[in-house]
Design a protein around this motif. Structure first.
Motif, PDB file in Angstrom:
ATOM      1  N   ALA A  81       0.838  -1.200   0.000  1.00  0.00           N
ATOM      2  CA  ALA A  81       0.000   0.000   0.000  1.00  0.00           C
ATOM      3  C   ALA A  81       0.869   1.245   0.000  1.00  0.00           C
ATOM      4  O   ALA A  81       0.618   2.206  -0.727  1.00  0.00           O
ATOM      5  N   TYR A  82       1.943   1.204   0.786  1.00  0.00           N
ATOM      6  CA  TYR A  82       2.834   2.343   0.883  1.00  0.00           C
ATOM      7  C   TYR A  82       3.477   2.616  -0.481  1.00  0.00           C
ATOM      8  O   TYR A  82       3.475   3.740  -0.970  1.00  0.00           O
ATOM      9  N   ALA A  83       3.989   1.493  -1.092  1.00  0.00           N
ATOM     10  CA  ALA A  83       4.648   1.649  -2.389  1.00  0.00           C
ATOM     11  C   ALA A  83       3.661   2.181  -3.420  1.00  0.00           C
ATOM     12  O   ALA A  83       4.003   3.018  -4.245  1.00  0.00           O
ATOM     13  N   GLN A  84       2.409   1.695  -3.315  1.00  0.00           N
ATOM     14  CA  GLN A  84       1.402   2.114  -4.277  1.00  0.00           C
ATOM     15  C   GLN A  84       1.126   3.618  -4.159  1.00  0.00           C
ATOM     16  O   GLN A  84       0.964   4.306  -5.149  1.00  0.00           O
ATOM     17  N   GLU A  85       1.129   4.100  -2.903  1.00  0.00           N
ATOM     18  CA  GLU A  85       0.900   5.526  -2.681  1.00  0.00           C
ATOM     19  C   GLU A  85       2.023   6.361  -3.253  1.00  0.00           C
ATOM     20  O   GLU A  85       1.845   7.471  -3.702  1.00  0.00           O
ATOM     21  N   LYS A  86       3.204   5.805  -3.202  1.00  0.00           N
ATOM     22  CA  LYS A  86       4.395   6.579  -3.526  1.00  0.00           C
ATOM     23  C   LYS A  86       4.954   6.233  -4.895  1.00  0.00           C
ATOM     24  O   LYS A  86       6.131   5.952  -5.041  1.00  0.00           O
ATOM     25  N   GLU A  87       4.125   6.178  -5.864  1.00  0.00           N
ATOM     26  CA  GLU A  87       4.635   6.026  -7.223  1.00  0.00           C
ATOM     27  C   GLU A  87       3.704   6.739  -8.203  1.00  0.00           C
ATOM     28  O   GLU A  87       2.496   6.763  -7.994  1.00  0.00           O
ATOM     29  N   ILE A  88       4.297   7.364  -9.189  1.00  0.00           N
ATOM     30  CA  ILE A  88       3.492   8.058 -10.198  1.00  0.00           C
ATOM     31  C   ILE A  88       3.965   7.657 -11.596  1.00  0.00           C
ATOM     32  O   ILE A  88       5.087   7.183 -11.760  1.00  0.00           O
ATOM     33  N   THR A  89       3.083   7.862 -12.553  1.00  0.00           N
ATOM     34  CA  THR A  89       3.413   7.485 -13.929  1.00  0.00           C
ATOM     35  C   THR A  89       3.447   8.730 -14.806  1.00  0.00           C
ATOM     36  O   THR A  89       2.523   9.545 -14.778  1.00  0.00           O
ATOM     37  N   LEU A  90       4.529   8.827 -15.545  1.00  0.00           N
ATOM     38  CA  LEU A  90       4.700   9.956 -16.468  1.00  0.00           C
ATOM     39  C   LEU A  90       4.572   9.441 -17.898  1.00  0.00           C
ATOM     40  O   LEU A  90       5.208   8.450 -18.269  1.00  0.00           O
TER      41      LEU A  90
END
Lengths: 439, 316
Positions: A21-30
Motif C-alpha cells: 500500500a505504501y509503495a502504491q501511494e508513492k509512485e506516479i506514472t509519467l
C-alpha cells in the motif's frame, strides 16, 4: 508452536500488504513519447526518486501513435498517466475539456514564476487561451525544427570547386530556402566515396503529423499566417495567400528534385536513418535529436553541422516541444505536483540540458555560455526566437488531419495545384470551426 | 444411436436433475423451455449487436463527439448523410476500396484455384508444400504490412530488384507512386490470402468422388471437359463461399494497408475503413463517422445478400 507459526505468517502478510500500500501511494506514472529525450528524463528522474521517495513509472509511446494513444487516454478519463508531457497543440483541448489541472494557484504557492522561462515556450506550451496568464503546463522540453548537414562533405575541396563552378558561389550553410534547394539539388545523385547520395531527407509522412510539420517549415519562412486577424478565424487570404502558395510549391519542388527514391512517407526516424546511413547530405529534423546525432559514431563530432530553418522572406521555424501537465483524472495529483516543483528548479533544469533535454529555463538557456555549450545550442536559440506553432485549438487533431490530407495529396500524390490544396484546406477548417461554434 | 439408447440417456438426465429444478421445469411448456434456453443468447445478441447498431443509427443523426462528453447532443437530421454523399473525397475512398476488393478477389481466386489444382495432384512432398504455402495467412496483417514495406523499398527492396532483372526501370517506388501504390496493397494482400482460397478450393476438390472422373474417362472426355463439367461446378460453391468471406474482410481492410502506406500517397490508398477510423477516433466526429459506418454497413449487407442468393442458386 502452531500459534506462533500462524502469527509469523500473519505478520509477514500484514507487512507485505502495508508495504504494498505504501509503495502504491508513492509512485506516479509519467507519459510521453518514446524518443531520445525520454531516456534522458528517466535518468534525470532518478534524482527525484532519491530525494522524495516517490517511484517514477514511465509510459512512452512511439511518436507515430503518441497522439492517438494519449488523446484517447485523456478523452476517456483514464488514470494511467499522472503526469503528461503532451504536445504543444494539445493545450487547448487539455484546458477546455478539463484534462489538465490549472496550475496558477500551485505556481503562486510554490513561488514558481513563468518569468523564469523563455517567453516563447511559456506562450506555446503552457497557456490557454493563448497570451493569457492561465497556465496548464510547465515548459518542459523546448524544441523546434532544424537542419543537419554533412559538414565533412561540405568541406571537401573537390565538392566545393564543383559547387562553385555550377552556382558561382561558395558551398556553405544555406541562408535561405533558395540556397537550401540549390544545395540539395547539387548533392542529388552525386557520387561520394563510391556511393550515390541524395540531397536531403524531408518530412513527408502521411499518418500522423509529419508532412504538416515539414510543410509549415517552408510556410513560416514565407511569412505564413493562419488568420488575417488573430482570434477571428478569417483564413481566406491568409492561409491561401500568394506567399503561402509559393511556399507550398517550393516544398513540392524540393520533394521532387532532391529527396531519396521512395522518401514518400518519412518522418523523424526515417530521416535519421537516411542521414546516419550516409544516404543524404542534409536532413530536416527536430532539435531534440541533435544531441544524439552529435554523439553518433558514424556522423557525430565534426562530421555534422547544424542550422536553424533558413528564412525566405522572414525568419520562421516550426515549433516542437512540450509542457508537462498534471492529469485531472489522476488520484496522485499531490505527488505529480511535487514532481513539477522539483523539475522547475534551476539546478535540475541545468542537469536536464546536460543529459540531452532542452531546458526552457532562462537560468540555463539564457546563460552566457549556453550558445557555445554544444554545436547546436546557438542555432536552437535562434530557432526558438522565431517559432510558430500549428493551431492549438481544442479541435487541433481534426485541423491537423485535414492539413495532412491536403498537403500530402498535393506534394506527394501530385493532385491539383498548391492554390487548390490551400483553398480546400480552408473549406475543411471552416467546417471544423463551424461545428465547434467558433464561426 | 438407437431410439432405446436415447430414451435411456434421457431417463438418466431426468434422474440426475435436482428435484426442485425438475419441478419448476416440469410446469413449463415446451415453448417456454425453448425460450429459457435461447434467452441468454438473445440477451447477448441484443447487448453486443443490436443495441450498438441502433445507437449508431441514432448518433448518425446528431452532432455528437465522443471526446466532448459534456457537450449537448443536437439532432441535425440528415446533415451528416448529405455531407457524406456530397463529398468527393468519400467517393474517392469508396473507389479505392472497390479497386482493392475487386482486384484482390480476382487474383486470389485465379491463383488460389490454380494452386489447389496443383496441390490436389498428390505429388511427392505435397503436404510439405501445402504447409509452406499456408504460412502467409498465419501471419498478422500488421506484420505482413510492415515487412512488405521493406520488400517494396526502392533501393534495397527485393521487389524492385526482381523487377529490374526483367526490365531496366531503375528504383521502383511502389509505395510512393500514385499509379503503383494501389497495386502494392493488392499484391501484398494477394500474397497473404491466396492460401486461404486455395485451402477452401482444396476441400472442394477432395470432396469430388473419383467415379465421376472414371465415368468421364469412359465417355472419352478430355482434360478441359473434365474441368469444366465436373471440377468447376463441384468446386464453385466452396470458391464462392471463400470469395464471400474474403470480400467482406477486404471491404473492412485496415491494418495491413495502414502499415504499408498509411493511406498514401495523398489519399490514393485511403480505404473506406481507414478514413472511418480517422473520422471516428482521430477527429472524433462521432455523429459523422456513425453515418459513414451505417452507409458502409448497408453497402456490405446489401451486396452480401445479393451474393448469398447467387450462392444458393449455384448450390441448388
Amino acid at each position: 508452536m502452531r500459534v506462533l507459526k500462524t502469527c509469523a505468517v500473519a505478520a509477514v502478510l500484514t507487512a507485505g500488504v502495508v508495504n504494498g500500500a505504501y509503495a502504491q501511494e508513492k509512485e506516479i506514472t509519467l507519459c510521453w513519447a518514446a524518443w531520445d529525450p525520454a531516456n534522458a528524463l528517466v535518468e534525470l528522474s532518478k534524482d527525484f526518486t532519491a530525494e522524495s521517495g516517490i517511484k517514477m513509472n514511465f509510459e512512452f509511446v512511439p511518436w507515430t501513435n503518441f497522439a492517438d494513444r494519449m488523446l484517447n487516454e485523456l478523452n476517456s478519463g483514464g488514470k494511467l498517466c499522472d503526469l503528461m508531457i503532451g504536445d504543444s497543440q494539445w493545450i487547448g483541448g487539455g484546458a477546455v475539456y478539463g484534462h489538465y489541472v490549472k496550475l496558477n494557484e500551485f505556481f503562486d504557492k510554490e513561488g514558481i514564476s513563468m518569468d523564469d522561462f523563455l517567453p516563447a515556450t511559456v506562450n506555446a506550451y503552457s497557456t490557454w487561451p493563448k497570451g493569457t496568464p492561465n497556465y496548464y503546463a510547465l515548459p518542459a522540453m523546448g524544441d523546434a525544427l532544424g537542419w543537419v548537414y554533412r559538414k565533412d562533405w561540405f568541406a571537401r575541396p573537390e565538392i566545393q570547386a564543383a559547387f562553385k563552378e555550377k552556382y558561382g558561389r561558395d558551398l556553405e550553410v544555406p541562408k535561405n530556402w533558395d540556397e537550401l534547394m540549390e544545395t540539395a539539388e547539387f548533392f542529388q545523385g552525386r557520387e561520394i566515396d563510391g556511393k550515390k547520395v541524395y540531397g536531403a531527407a524531408i518530412y513527408t509522412e502521411r499518418g500522423s503529423e509529419g508532412i504538416t510539420m515539414g510543410v509549415t517549415a517552408a510556410l513560416y519562412a514565407w511569412g505564413f499566417k493562419y488568420e488575417n486577424t488573430p482570434g477571428k478565424y478569417d483564413m481566406d487570404g491568409a492561409v491561401n495567400s500568394p506567399a503561402a502558395v509559393e511556399a507550398l510549391e517550393a516544398y513540392k519542388k524540393f520533394y521532387e528534385c532532391c529527396t531519396p527514391p521512395g522518401h514518400s512517407d518519412a518522418y523523424m526516424v526515417a530521416n535519421l536513418d537516411a542521414y546516419k546511413s550516409g544516404q543524404v547530405a542534409m536532413q530536416m529534423n527536430w532539435f531534440a535529436f541533435f544531441p544524439g546525432i552529435a554523439k553518433d559514431e558514424a556522423v557525430g563530432g565534426d562530421v555534422s553541422g547544424f542550422f536553424a530553418n533558413p528564412r525566405e522572406t522572414v525568419e520562421g521555424s516550426t515549433l516542437g516541444g512540450q509542457g508537462i501537465s498534471v492529469v485531472a483524472y489522476s488520484d496522485k495529483q499531490e505527488e505529480a505536483l511535487q514532481y513539477i516543483k522539483w523539475f522547475a528548479q534551476p539546478e535540475v533544469q541545468a542537469k536536464w540540458w546536460k543529459l540531452g533535454g532542452y531546458s526552457c529555463h532562462k537560468a540555463v538557456a539564457g546563460a552566457p555560455d549556453f550558445p557555445t555549450s554544444t554545436p547546436f545550442a546557438g542555432e536552437f536559440l535562434k530557432a526558438m526566437g522565431s517559432v510558430k506553432d500549428f493551431w492549438q485549438e481544442p479541435t487541433y487533431a481534426e485541423l491537423l488531419l485535414a492539413m495532412q490530407k491536403r498537403v500530402h495529396d498535393y506534394v506527394v500524390a501530385d493532385k491539383g495545384t498548391a492554390q487548390e490544396a490551400l483553398d480546400k484546406l480552408i473549406e475543411d477548417w471552416t467546417i471544423t470551426f463551424e461545428d465547434d461554434g467558433k464561426i | 444411436m438407437s431410439t432405446q439408447t436415447i430414451e435411456r440417456a434421457a431417463e438418466r438426465v431426468a434422474q440426475a436433475t435436482p428435484s426442485g429444478l425438475s419441478r419448476r421445469i416440469a410446469g413449463l411448456s415446451d415453448g417456454a423451455i425453448a425460450w429459457l434456453f435461447v434467452s441468454p443468447t438473445i440477451v447477448l445478441l441484443l447487448a453486443i449487436n443490436i443495441f450498438p447498431l441502433l445507437w449508431t443509427i441514432y448518433l448518425s443523426f446528431t452532432n455528437y463527439r465522443a471526446n466532448q462528453p459534456g457537450r449537448a447532443i443536437r439532432w441535425i437530421g440528415t446533415r451528416n448523410y448529405e455531407r457524406l454523399l456530397g463529398s468527393e473525397d468519400i467517393w474517392g475512398y469508396m473507389q479505392a476500396t472497390a479497386h482493392f476488393v475487386c482486384w484482390t478477389m480476382a487474383l486470389q481466386v485465379l491463383l488460389g484455384l490454380g494452386l489447389a489444382l496443383l496441390i490436389n495432384r498428390n505429388f511427392k512432398g505435397a503436404s510439405f508444400w501445402t504447409t509452406v504455402i499456408l504460412i502467409p495467412m498465419m501471419l498478422s496483417p500488421a506484420v505482413v504490412g510492415t515487412f512488405w514495406t521493406y520488400l517494396y523499398q526502392p533501393q534495397t527492396g527485393i521487389f524492385s530488384y526482381i523487377v529490374n532483372l526483367f526490365a531496366d526501370v531503375g528504383p521502383l517506388n511502389m509505395i510512393g507512386s500514385v499509379e503503383l501504390a494501389p497495386w502494392a496493397i493488392v499484391i501484398a494482400d494477394t500474397w497473404m490470402w491466396t492460401p486461404y482460397i486455395m485451402l477452401l478450393c482444396l476441400a472442394g476438390l477432395r470432396s469430388i468422388p473419383d467415379y465421376l472422373y472414371e465415368a468421364a474417362e469412359v465417355d472419352r472426355a478430355n482434360t478441359w471437359q473434365k474441368f469444366w463439367y465436373i471440377t468447376l461446378p463441384r468446386v464453385l460453391p466452396f470458391l464462392m463461399l471463400a470469395v464471400l468471406f474474403r470480400g467482406i474482410e477486404n471491404f473492412k481492410m485496415f491494418d495491413m494497408v495502414v502499415e504499408l502506406t498509411s493511406g498514401g500517397p495523398g489519399s490514393t490508398t485511403e480505404l473506406a475503413s481507414i478514413n472511418l477510423k480517422r473520422e471516428a477516433f482521430e477527429k472524433w466526429r462521432t455523429g459523422y463517422s456513425s453515418a459513414f459506418a451505417i452507409i458502409l454497413f448497408v453497402t456490405v449487407f446489401g451486396l452480401g445478400n445479393i451474393y448469398v442468393k447467387a450462392l444458393n442458386r449455384v448450390k441448388s
